[in-house]
Design an enzyme around this catalytic site. Structure first.
Site, PDB file in Angstrom:
ATOM      1  N   VAL A 179      31.138  42.472  63.778  1.00 15.55           N
ATOM      2  CA  VAL A 179      32.598  43.008  64.708  1.00 15.55           C
ATOM      3  C   VAL A 179      32.658  44.877  64.646  1.00 15.55           C
ATOM      4  CG1 VAL A 179      35.570  42.977  64.663  1.00 15.55           C
ATOM      5  CG2 VAL A 179      33.353  41.269  63.577  1.00 15.55           C
TER       6      VAL A 179
ATOM      7  N   ILE B  71      31.098  36.041  35.996  1.00 14.95           N
ATOM      8  CA  ILE B  71      31.988  35.964  34.401  1.00 14.95           C
ATOM      9  C   ILE B  71      33.093  35.048  35.333  1.00 14.95           C
ATOM     10  CG2 ILE B  71      33.029  36.434  32.626  1.00 14.95           C
ATOM     11  CD1 ILE B  71      30.330  37.325  33.039  1.00 14.95           C
TER      12      ILE B  71
ATOM     13  N   HIS C 121      36.752  35.803  33.884  1.00 12.06           N
ATOM     14  CA  HIS C 121      37.785  35.886  33.367  1.00 12.06           C
ATOM     15  C   HIS C 121      38.581  36.233  32.625  1.00 12.06           C
ATOM     16  CE1 HIS C 121      34.779  40.372  33.749  1.00 12.06           C
ATOM     17  NE2 HIS C 121      34.581  39.956  34.813  1.00 12.06           N
TER      18      HIS C 121
ATOM     19  N   ARG D 167      30.168  47.130  43.998  1.00 11.10           N
ATOM     20  CA  ARG D 167      31.988  46.624  44.623  1.00 11.10           C
ATOM     21  C   ARG D 167      33.159  47.706  44.937  1.00 11.10           C
ATOM     22  NH1 ARG D 167      32.395  47.182  37.838  1.00 11.10           N
ATOM     23  NH2 ARG D 167      29.542  48.535  38.602  1.00 11.10           N
TER      24      ARG D 167
ATOM     25  N   CYS E 133       4.595  31.252  43.496  1.00 15.16           N
ATOM     26  CA  CYS E 133       5.471  30.767  44.966  1.00 15.16           C
ATOM     27  C   CYS E 133       5.941  30.604  46.516  1.00 15.16           C
ATOM     28  CB  CYS E 133       7.050  29.902  44.283  1.00 15.16           C
ATOM     29  SG  CYS E 133       8.468  31.058  44.351  1.00 15.16           S
TER      30      CYS E 133
END
Length: 488
Positions: free
Chosen positions: A172, A47, A49, A311, A444
């Site tokens: 790293v 989205i 926002h 997140r 596929c």
């Protein structure tokens, strides 16, 4: 020796790399995965926002709307797929109405000028399939949907075309500083640089601790989604949110840019990274999503896959974009929602911080902001019109390799001839949509790998889908039945 080394090729690192590529600088963009956009930037609500959901007291609240306004031009330059179709936050009672007013006031404080609160008749005029129980809605005209991984791929491709070095499979493990920084990766490669931008997502705090005092933590917040087949997204016109909670903007019902219906996410704070999906959570998402729309709008029988987004939630509750106590080391982490929307502004802030650190910027007269699309939005054509192209021989550009999404061999080869490497079936899938249709690659996959091996002249491992949802596709029907039986 680099001027800037950016750790993390998600939306934040890619945005910073692309913005800095307009200057005469030597830049490296590192990522520990074998492709770009492999973390939160890949699996999310997709989205753009509005900019009303976060308080003006928060950085993410102040920069979401300016970021949103940049997307039309960005899409004109980079051709990644953006649709400004608007959003509705749905209210079902007076309590919700009070919350919508608060969101409206927040939006005004954040600078928005394209919102209004609608009542029942106005809502149904613009969204015919909205639930009869919806009494109010906050409408934002300029919100929309984007293809998030295509956005990141486009940013990286354009950055590389403008001179950035993209270094994949570079985890790293150590950072030292004398006059300059010395960055050591897991494969023992070492890179020197004057400045570092840490945009490493879920690893943001760990990378920061390698070189500087770090007073925040980052943990994964998981959100699960259900995705329906192409064409189902036409049942809704706007992005439909429910009144948000502290953790989430609420269960949404939306079309994706490529016109699949998407439901989710929930929000669960996790201690460890878990990309699997869980039938009981999916059933609850389906149940809650049904509240937003009329019966029959969500066609669960057209479910094709589930996925989990992770997140990078920070202990501060906000974006962390800062100069650190180590000169030349900048953090740009904790970038959760609305991270994609805010990404153009995040890149500006990071650039300004570099200047404050003594960075000198000289415009590159050869900078080219444009990138041709690999694919563009298309509706599927009648199968009978393309079926003869499926059995054309390898090497024929017109051959249809993926029949569900009608992806040609020409498109696959174009994607592999770009400036960012394609090292797996999944990398090619994100660029071309092969394997994203109803059969999810069962037809596929081997055909795509055949084209890849012919084009790249090397063996491509037929690995298990690294985006695997945690649900075996063979039992998709059983999952649908579970959702039906447990979402009542």
């Amino acid at each position: 020796m680099y001027d800037v080394l950016i750790i993390g090729a998600g939306v934040t690192g890619a945005s910073v790399a692309r913005r800095l590529s307009r200057y005469n600088l030597k830049i490296a963009l590192l990522d520990k995965e074998n492709d770009v956009s492999m973390g939160a930037s890949k699996a999310n609500s997709a989205i753009i926002h509005g900019g009303y959901a976060e308080s003006h007291d928060e950085l993410r609240g102040r920069i979401c709307y300016p970021g949103r306004k940049a997307f039309k031009k960005l899409n004109e330059e980079l051709n990644f797929g953006f649709l400004e179709n608007g959003s509705l936050v749905l209210g079902f009672d007076k309590e919700d109405y009070e919350q919508l007013k608060k969101l409206y006031d927040q939006g005004i404080e954040n600078g928005l000028d394209d919102m209004k609160i609608l009542e029942q008749d106005e809502i149904r005029e613009i969204e015919p399939n909205v639930s009869e129980d919806v009494k109010y809605a906050l409408y934002c005209k300029g919100a929309g949907v984007v293809s998030p991984y295509e956005y990141v791929i486009a940013l990286c491709e354009n950055a590389v075309d403008n001179g950035v070095d993209l270094l994949l499979e570079k985890e790293v493990v150590n950072i030292e500083k004398t006059e300059n920084f010395k960055v050591t990766c897991k494969d023992d490669s070492i890179y020197e640089t004057r400045f570092i931008v840490n945009a490493s997502g879920l690893q943001g705090a760990d990378v920061s601790k390698l070189i500087t005092e770090t007073n925040f933590t980052i943990h994964p917040r998981s959100g699960e989604y259900l995705l329906m087949q192409k064409g189902t997204g036409s049942k809704v016109k706007q992005v439909l949110f429910q009144t948000p909670s502290k953790k989430s903007k609420g269960i949404l019902v939306t079309r994706t840019y490529h016109n699949n219906m998407l439901l989710g996410p929930d929000a669960i704070d996790e201690e460890e990274i878990d990309k699997g999906t869980h039938p009981e959570r999916l059933a609850e998402i389906y149940k809650l999503a049904q509240k937003s729309v009329k019966d029959g709008t969500i066609e669960i029988n057209k479910f094709i896959r589930s996925f989990t987004g992770l997140r990078p939630a920070s202990s501060t509750g906000d974006f962390i974009i800062e100069k650190t106590k180590t000169d030349g080391f900048i953090n740009a982490v904790g970038i959760q929602s609305p991270g994609i929307t805010s990404s153009p502004e995040v890149a500006k802030i990071v650039t300004n911080l570099l200047v404050e650190e003594g960075f000198e910027l000289e415009e590159d007269p050869n900078y080219n902001p444009y990138r041709k699309p690999i694919i563009e939005y298309k509706d599927l054509v009648d199968f009978n019109k393309i079926k003869d192209k499926i059995d054309l021989p390898l090497g024929n550009d017109e051959r249809i390799v993926c029949r569900c999404e009608q992806v040609s061999e020409k498109t696959l080869r174009d994607a592999m001839r770009r400036s960012t490497p394609v090292n797996s079936f999944d990398a090619l899938k994100r660029r071309t949509r092969c394997g994203m249709g109803f059969c999810q690659g069962s037809f596929c996959r081997k055909r795509v790998l055949e084209v890849m091996e012919d084009e790249l002249n090397r063996k491509i491992p037929d690995e298990t889908d690294i985006e695997h949802s945690g649900i075996n596709r063979i039992v998709k029907k059983d999952i649908v039945e579970y959702i039906k039986n447990n979402a009542k």
